[in-house]
Design a protein around this motif. Structure first.
Motif, PDB file in Angstrom:
ATOM      1  N   LEU B  29       7.457   9.211  -4.572  1.00  0.00           N
ATOM      2  CA  LEU B  29       6.208   9.123  -3.823  1.00  0.00           C
ATOM      3  C   LEU B  29       5.442   7.832  -4.148  1.00  0.00           C
ATOM      4  CD1 LEU B  29       5.186  12.857  -3.956  1.00  0.00           C
ATOM      5  CD2 LEU B  29       5.897  11.564  -1.958  1.00  0.00           C
ATOM      6  N   ARG B  30       5.517   7.405  -5.397  1.00  0.00           N
ATOM      7  CA  ARG B  30       4.910   6.116  -5.746  1.00  0.00           C
ATOM      8  C   ARG B  30       5.490   5.021  -4.843  1.00  0.00           C
ATOM      9  NH1 ARG B  30       6.952   2.035 -10.323  1.00  0.00           N
ATOM     10  NH2 ARG B  30       8.727   2.320  -8.921  1.00  0.00           N
ATOM     11  N   SER B  31       6.812   4.997  -4.728  1.00  0.00           N
ATOM     12  CA  SER B  31       7.438   3.994  -3.876  1.00  0.00           C
ATOM     13  C   SER B  31       7.001   4.145  -2.423  1.00  0.00           C
ATOM     14  CB  SER B  31       8.963   4.088  -3.979  1.00  0.00           C
ATOM     15  OG  SER B  31       9.388   3.700  -5.266  1.00  0.00           O
ATOM     16  N   ALA B  32       6.891   5.387  -1.986  1.00  0.00           N
ATOM     17  CA  ALA B  32       6.456   5.616  -0.599  1.00  0.00           C
ATOM     18  C   ALA B  32       5.053   5.042  -0.375  1.00  0.00           C
ATOM     19  CB  ALA B  32       6.486   7.109  -0.277  1.00  0.00           C
ATOM     20  N   PHE B  33       4.154   5.241  -1.348  1.00  0.00           N
ATOM     21  CA  PHE B  33       2.797   4.695  -1.208  1.00  0.00           C
ATOM     22  C   PHE B  33       2.782   3.173  -1.268  1.00  0.00           C
ATOM     23  CE2 PHE B  33       1.240   9.024  -2.189  1.00  0.00           C
ATOM     24  CZ  PHE B  33       0.255   9.128  -1.214  1.00  0.00           C
ATOM     25  N   LEU B  34       3.801   2.597  -1.897  1.00  0.00           N
ATOM     26  CA  LEU B  34       3.892   1.130  -1.921  1.00  0.00           C
ATOM     27  C   LEU B  34       4.513   0.588  -0.644  1.00  0.00           C
ATOM     28  CD1 LEU B  34       5.005   0.472  -5.606  1.00  0.00           C
ATOM     29  CD2 LEU B  34       2.806  -0.084  -4.567  1.00  0.00           C
ATOM     30  N   GLY B  35       4.885   1.477   0.270  1.00  0.00           N
ATOM     31  CA  GLY B  35       5.365   1.023   1.570  1.00  0.00           C
ATOM     32  C   GLY B  35       6.869   1.118   1.762  1.00  0.00           C
ATOM     33  N   ILE B  36       7.568   1.635   0.768  1.00  0.00           N
ATOM     34  CA  ILE B  36       9.020   1.761   0.901  1.00  0.00           C
ATOM     35  C   ILE B  36       9.351   2.937   1.809  1.00  0.00           C
ATOM     36  CG2 ILE B  36      11.087   2.376  -0.419  1.00  0.00           C
ATOM     37  CD1 ILE B  36       9.920   0.528  -2.633  1.00  0.00           C
ATOM     38  N   ARG B  37      10.341   2.737   2.687  1.00  0.00           N
ATOM     39  CA  ARG B  37      10.635   3.758   3.690  1.00  0.00           C
ATOM     40  C   ARG B  37      12.128   4.069   3.826  1.00  0.00           C
ATOM     41  NH1 ARG B  37       5.913   3.652   4.975  1.00  0.00           N
ATOM     42  NH2 ARG B  37       4.629   2.254   6.235  1.00  0.00           N
ATOM     43  N   ARG B  38      12.998   3.204   3.305  1.00  0.00           N
ATOM     44  CA  ARG B  38      14.424   3.396   3.559  1.00  0.00           C
ATOM     45  C   ARG B  38      15.189   3.797   2.301  1.00  0.00           C
ATOM     46  NH1 ARG B  38      15.486  -1.784   7.508  1.00  0.00           N
ATOM     47  NH2 ARG B  38      13.661  -1.380   8.811  1.00  0.00           N
ATOM     48  N   PHE B  39      16.225   4.547   2.546  1.00  0.00           N
ATOM     49  CA  PHE B  39      17.035   5.106   1.464  1.00  0.00           C
ATOM     50  C   PHE B  39      17.423   4.055   0.422  1.00  0.00           C
ATOM     51  CE2 PHE B  39      20.704   6.769  -0.692  1.00  0.00           C
ATOM     52  CZ  PHE B  39      20.448   8.128  -0.803  1.00  0.00           C
ATOM     53  N   ASP B  40      18.070   3.000   0.873  1.00  0.00           N
ATOM     54  CA  ASP B  40      18.546   2.004  -0.084  1.00  0.00           C
ATOM     55  C   ASP B  40      17.404   1.298  -0.812  1.00  0.00           C
ATOM     56  OD1 ASP B  40      21.036   2.726   0.707  1.00  0.00           O
ATOM     57  OD2 ASP B  40      21.744   0.710   1.135  1.00  0.00           O
ATOM     58  N   ASP B  41      16.266   1.178  -0.143  1.00  0.00           N
ATOM     59  CA  ASP B  41      15.123   0.543  -0.806  1.00  0.00           C
ATOM     60  C   ASP B  41      14.525   1.464  -1.874  1.00  0.00           C
ATOM     61  OD1 ASP B  41      15.480  -1.665   0.781  1.00  0.00           O
ATOM     62  OD2 ASP B  41      13.956  -1.092   2.245  1.00  0.00           O
ATOM     63  N   PHE B  42      14.465   2.744  -1.565  1.00  0.00           N
ATOM     64  CA  PHE B  42      14.044   3.692  -2.606  1.00  0.00           C
ATOM     65  C   PHE B  42      14.987   3.592  -3.794  1.00  0.00           C
ATOM     66  CE2 PHE B  42      11.800   6.106   0.807  1.00  0.00           C
ATOM     67  CZ  PHE B  42      10.603   6.310   0.169  1.00  0.00           C
ATOM     68  N   GLN B  43      16.270   3.574  -3.497  1.00  0.00           N
ATOM     69  CA  GLN B  43      17.249   3.566  -4.578  1.00  0.00           C
ATOM     70  C   GLN B  43      17.106   2.320  -5.443  1.00  0.00           C
ATOM     71  OE1 GLN B  43      21.006   2.438  -5.072  1.00  0.00           O
ATOM     72  NE2 GLN B  43      20.710   3.678  -6.919  1.00  0.00           N
ATOM     73  N   ALA B  44      16.951   1.175  -4.799  1.00  0.00           N
ATOM     74  CA  ALA B  44      16.833  -0.070  -5.550  1.00  0.00           C
ATOM     75  C   ALA B  44      15.519  -0.121  -6.343  1.00  0.00           C
ATOM     76  CB  ALA B  44      16.915  -1.254  -4.592  1.00  0.00           C
ATOM     77  N   SER B  45      14.447   0.384  -5.754  1.00  0.00           N
ATOM     78  CA  SER B  45      13.150   0.269  -6.429  1.00  0.00           C
ATOM     79  C   SER B  45      13.039   1.237  -7.598  1.00  0.00           C
ATOM     80  CB  SER B  45      12.004   0.522  -5.443  1.00  0.00           C
ATOM     81  OG  SER B  45      11.877   1.903  -5.162  1.00  0.00           O
ATOM     82  N   LEU B  46      13.821   2.312  -7.576  1.00  0.00           N
ATOM     83  CA  LEU B  46      13.682   3.344  -8.600  1.00  0.00           C
ATOM     84  C   LEU B  46      14.789   3.322  -9.644  1.00  0.00           C
ATOM     85  CD1 LEU B  46      12.697   6.326  -6.296  1.00  0.00           C
ATOM     86  CD2 LEU B  46      11.192   5.018  -7.783  1.00  0.00           C
ATOM     87  N   GLY B  47      16.002   2.952  -9.222  1.00  0.00           N
ATOM     88  CA  GLY B  47      17.126   3.041 -10.140  1.00  0.00           C
ATOM     89  C   GLY B  47      17.674   4.456 -10.286  1.00  0.00           C
TER      90      GLY B  47
END
Lengths: 159, 159
Positions: B29-47
DNA sequence: ATGCTAGGTTCCAAAAAGGAACTCGTCAAC
DNA sequence: GTTGACGAGTTCCTTTTTGGAACCTAGCAT
């Protein structure tokens, strides 16, 4: 990435969650805020296994969120009490309560309501801006690099 | 008690945590609030592993916290966007940020600071009483049975 | 001496997480 | 018209964490 490594990022959310962001830990703190202090009482109020409870309490004590205080004289018995750092987590629980009350009440209204003794009213916890006092929402807030980010820009993702 | 059963108690904290109270979900959800919306971007931003991420996103969509929106025409591609229910979790994240900034900055100051665009100032998110506007702390708040508790008094612990 | 209480440990089976590779349409490039 | 990339997952296997129950230990009470 392993969960243990999450707290090493320069992100206060990641660091906070590394301590309290797993199953049961916030439930343990809920009980602590309700006045529960002893191992068996935590266990009974939560239904968590003793094994997991022992591990969570230990971690919270190490993180200085709870303090292990002896009681009853010579016998080795302990109470777990919130520290100042622990009491400072109250807004996190209020935010969760508020969200659950609004979205998860199953149409029956909130299971528990809260009275603010200072002013005497039933209230809704509200997150506001410290400067203007207005309720804050995500679209009105812009993150900016802070001092704790310097020299670490390469080592992880902010937030 | 199994974690799956936690959300059935008449307690808004338990119900909220049943949805967002595990490893990774609040990070998603932190990533979502930062504007991330796509599967691979969530994965890269979170690890986080793809496996776990897929499961978390599915659960958040089922809980109506995120919404799966198709994009790019004919190809089956999706964005995950916060719903109103999801955006309402912002105070939870602000409370976590605030606590981390205060207690976990390692003496370096906050890694990220926040600007309230509405008033133009850097600010600290503050949890206040909706009625009197004062900052709330645990000792001034008294829980009281609410309407959603009726008829369920035996079935679980409140909070 | 026997049992109770509080605060844990220990043991084992079941579930979840970590890691890497694989799938399956579409699309663009060669 | 085959090759390769992209996006969004799935699958497989190993390691960690839970869940559940039983067991341990010191002092105290009977």
């Amino acid at each position: 990435m392993k969960w243990q490594d999450v707290g090493e990022q320069p992100c206060s959310i990641a660091r906070s969650l590394a301590i309290i962001g797993d199953r049961w830990t916030l439930m343990v703190l809920r009980s602590a805020f309700l006045g529960i202090r002893r191992f068996d009482d935590f266990q009974a109020s939560l239904g968590v296994t003793r094994h997991v409870l022992a591990e969570r309490l230990k971690r919270l004590v190490e993180a200085d969120v709870l303090q292990k205080v002896p009681y009853q004289g010579r016998q080795e018995r302990f109470e777990y009490r919130l520290t100042e750092k622990g009491r400072d987590l109250y807004p996190v629980l209020l935010a969760l309560v508020n969200w659950g009350d609004k979205w998860l009440d199953g149409g029956m209204g909130p299971p528990v309501q809260y009275r603010h003794n200072t002013c005497g009213h039933m209230f809704t916890p509200t997150m506001v801006c410290s400067e203007c006092g207005e309720a804050v929402n995500a679209r009105e807030v812009m993150p900016v690099a802070g001092p704790g980010l310097m020299g670490m820009a390469e080592s992880g993702k902010p937030g």
